[in-house]
Design a protein around this motif. Structure first.
Motif, PDB file in Angstrom:
ATOM      1  N   ALA A  84      33.251 -68.216 -88.683  1.00  0.00           N
ATOM      2  CA  ALA A  84      33.579 -67.214 -87.672  1.00  0.00           C
ATOM      3  C   ALA A  84      32.370 -66.922 -86.782  1.00  0.00           C
ATOM      4  CB  ALA A  84      34.066 -65.932 -88.339  1.00  0.00           C
ATOM      5  N   LEU A  85      31.181 -66.991 -87.364  1.00  0.00           N
ATOM      6  CA  LEU A  85      29.981 -66.733 -86.564  1.00  0.00           C
ATOM      7  C   LEU A  85      29.786 -67.826 -85.514  1.00  0.00           C
ATOM      8  CD1 LEU A  85      27.667 -64.717 -86.235  1.00  0.00           C
ATOM      9  CD2 LEU A  85      26.285 -66.146 -87.753  1.00  0.00           C
ATOM     10  N   GLU A  86      30.029 -69.070 -85.910  1.00  0.00           N
ATOM     11  CA  GLU A  86      29.922 -70.180 -84.951  1.00  0.00           C
ATOM     12  C   GLU A  86      30.938 -70.008 -83.829  1.00  0.00           C
ATOM     13  OE1 GLU A  86      28.345 -73.538 -88.160  1.00  0.00           O
ATOM     14  OE2 GLU A  86      30.473 -73.406 -87.654  1.00  0.00           O
ATOM     15  N   LEU A  87      32.139 -69.557 -84.181  1.00  0.00           N
ATOM     16  CA  LEU A  87      33.171 -69.349 -83.166  1.00  0.00           C
ATOM     17  C   LEU A  87      32.755 -68.234 -82.208  1.00  0.00           C
ATOM     18  CD1 LEU A  87      36.035 -70.156 -82.212  1.00  0.00           C
ATOM     19  CD2 LEU A  87      36.907 -68.285 -83.596  1.00  0.00           C
ATOM     20  N   ARG A  88      32.199 -67.172 -82.771  1.00  0.00           N
ATOM     21  CA  ARG A  88      31.771 -66.035 -81.965  1.00  0.00           C
ATOM     22  C   ARG A  88      30.718 -66.439 -80.945  1.00  0.00           C
ATOM     23  NH1 ARG A  88      29.345 -60.092 -83.630  1.00  0.00           N
ATOM     24  NH2 ARG A  88      27.237 -60.843 -83.315  1.00  0.00           N
TER      25      ARG A  88
END
Length: 417
Positions: A198-202
DNA sequence: TCTGGGGTCCTAGGACCC
DNA sequence: TCTGGGGTCCTAGGACCC
């Protein structure tokens, strides 16, 4: 702050409420015809049985671990659900009932000395008052509240993401496929670009997200950054479509059997419409063979018909659904599912009923006949029946509509040239 | 022979949610 | 032999309107 309260293994928990001996026992609630698992206890989840697994494929496991199978009882679940929601309303009136087992709570503007204790107490009280175990995730957007709820479920039942460093910590190891709004297709696509957490997506650019995930995905990502984009819907909006469908659990070949099924679905739908004080403009009937079954001829068809007037009348809906069924039915196939969807939904009190009674089929036939004639005679223009009713549009030549003709039918036709 | 621009509505299909 | 039953929203393309 926004909280998401989610009931754990909801249907299983409901069954346990009325049968306490199921506590700590592996237990599954199955779909219609006991087709597949739609709720699993923790013990069943630990065995690796996935949501939606067909029951016949896990017969060995069921025997080996003495898994109890229950047929779903939605009336019971709906009842328990409203008890849970009503309990939560005591902690804030600002509540969106999101699904049968989930709701969002808004605590904006609350001046609580110990917010965390308030949330903890709310959870304990709800479990005690209803007997249903719940988990609570709190953050400042709905998407983050969903995410924190998922983590809470695996830990102590409550997780509050107070600031961005909490959020980052939570996103770091969170698989994108578990995000609210990222399904199979999107996670596959994103994995292809090397995005897994999710952090990479953010951290992706807005342009990238919009290109691959549309504006819906962009809202999701903004919410991951802590920017609220999805508001709380405290007022339940009118449904835009109403559907009744069933799998048969066996093969159905005969037209008569489909006819029976479809007409009962039409009756059910008309009841749902009336309950919502709604009428429908369009009706779709669909039938199809079993897509899981290999080696048989597959067939899938649907037909949408425009209803002569917006209606929730049982007789009308049955009549039109059988007309549609007749068009799509083909002999020689093994059908396993049929259904009806009504759309173009409007509030009942906005329907003009003074034009003609929707149950008066003779009048409706007359109207159809007139339209047929107009349609044959003229090429362009627009004609409507029951001026507000959005009933039928036609094309005809401008300026050629005969005054005699309109005056003859003036009570049912308004013409625009 | 050249052939606008701005808008709505409808439909089909695809993605997602519980 | 047996694989749920509901929903939501977005996009793209075509017909049509002024």
């Amino acid at each position: 702050m926004i909280a998401l309260v989610d009931c754990n293994n909801f249907y299983v928990s409901c069954e346990r409420l009325f049968n306490p001996s199921l506590e700590n026992q592996p237990c599954i609630v199955a779909s219609n015809n006991d087709g597949m698992a739609i709720a699993r206890s923790n013990e069943v989840k630990a065995l690796g049985i996935k949501m939606g697994t067909p029951i016949f494929m896990i017969q060995d496991l069921i025997k080996k671990h003495n898994i109890k199978i229950y047929s779903s009882n939605y009336t019971l679940y709906a009842d328990v659900s409203s008890r849970v929601h009503n309990t939560l309303k005591q902690f804030t009136p600002n509540i969106e009932i999101y699904s049968i087992d989930e709701c969002f709570l808004n605590f904006e503007g609350f001046h609580l000395i110990d917010f965390e204790k308030y949330i903890q107490d709310m959870r304990k009280f709800t479990i005690q008052a209803t007997g249903i175990p719940v988990s609570v995730g709190v953050a400042n957007t709905k998407t983050l509240a969903k995410l924190s709820n998922k983590i809470a479920k695996k830990n102590n039942g409550v997780l509050i993401l107070k600031d961005d460093s909490d959020v980052k910590q939570a996103l770091k190891d969170f698989d994108i496929s578990d995000l609210w709004g990222i399904g199979r297709q999107y996670s596959k696509k994103l994995n292809g670009y090397g995005i897994k957490t999710a952090l990479e997506l953010r951290n992706c650019t807005d342009d990238f997200i919009k290109k691959h995930l549309s504006v819906v995905g962009l809202r999701l990502v903004k919410e991951l950054r802590g920017e609220p984009c999805i508001g709380l819907e405290e007022v339940v909006p009118r449904k835009k479509g109403i559907c009744t469908s069933r799998s048969f659990g066996k093969n159905v070949e005969r037209y008569e059997e489909l006819k029976e099924a479809v007409s009962t679905y039409a009756a059910t739908v008309s009841g749902k419409l009336r309950k919502d004080n709604s009428c429908a403009n369009l009706l779709t009937v669909f039938i199809h063979t079993n897509p899981f079954k290999e080696g048989i001829a597959q067939y899938s068809a649907s037909k949408t018909v425009k209803l002569p007037v917006p209606t929730n009348n049982t007789t009308e809906l049955i009549h039109h659904s059988l007309m549609a069924l007749k068009i799509i039915f083909k002999n020689g196939y093994l059908y396993n599912k049929a259904g009806i969807i009504v759309t173009g939904i409007v509030p009942s009190d906005q329907i003009q009923t003074n034009m003609f009674d929707s149950t008066d089929r003779e009048k409706l036939k007359k109207v159809d006949k007139v339209f047929d004639q107009l349609n044959k005679t003229w090429g362009r223009g627009t004609v409507r029946v029951a001026s507000e009713g959005i009933v039928k549009k036609w094309s005809m030549k401008r300026g050629l509509l005969s005054p005699d003709y309109t005056s003859k039918w003036e009570d049912i036709i308004t013409a625009k040239c």
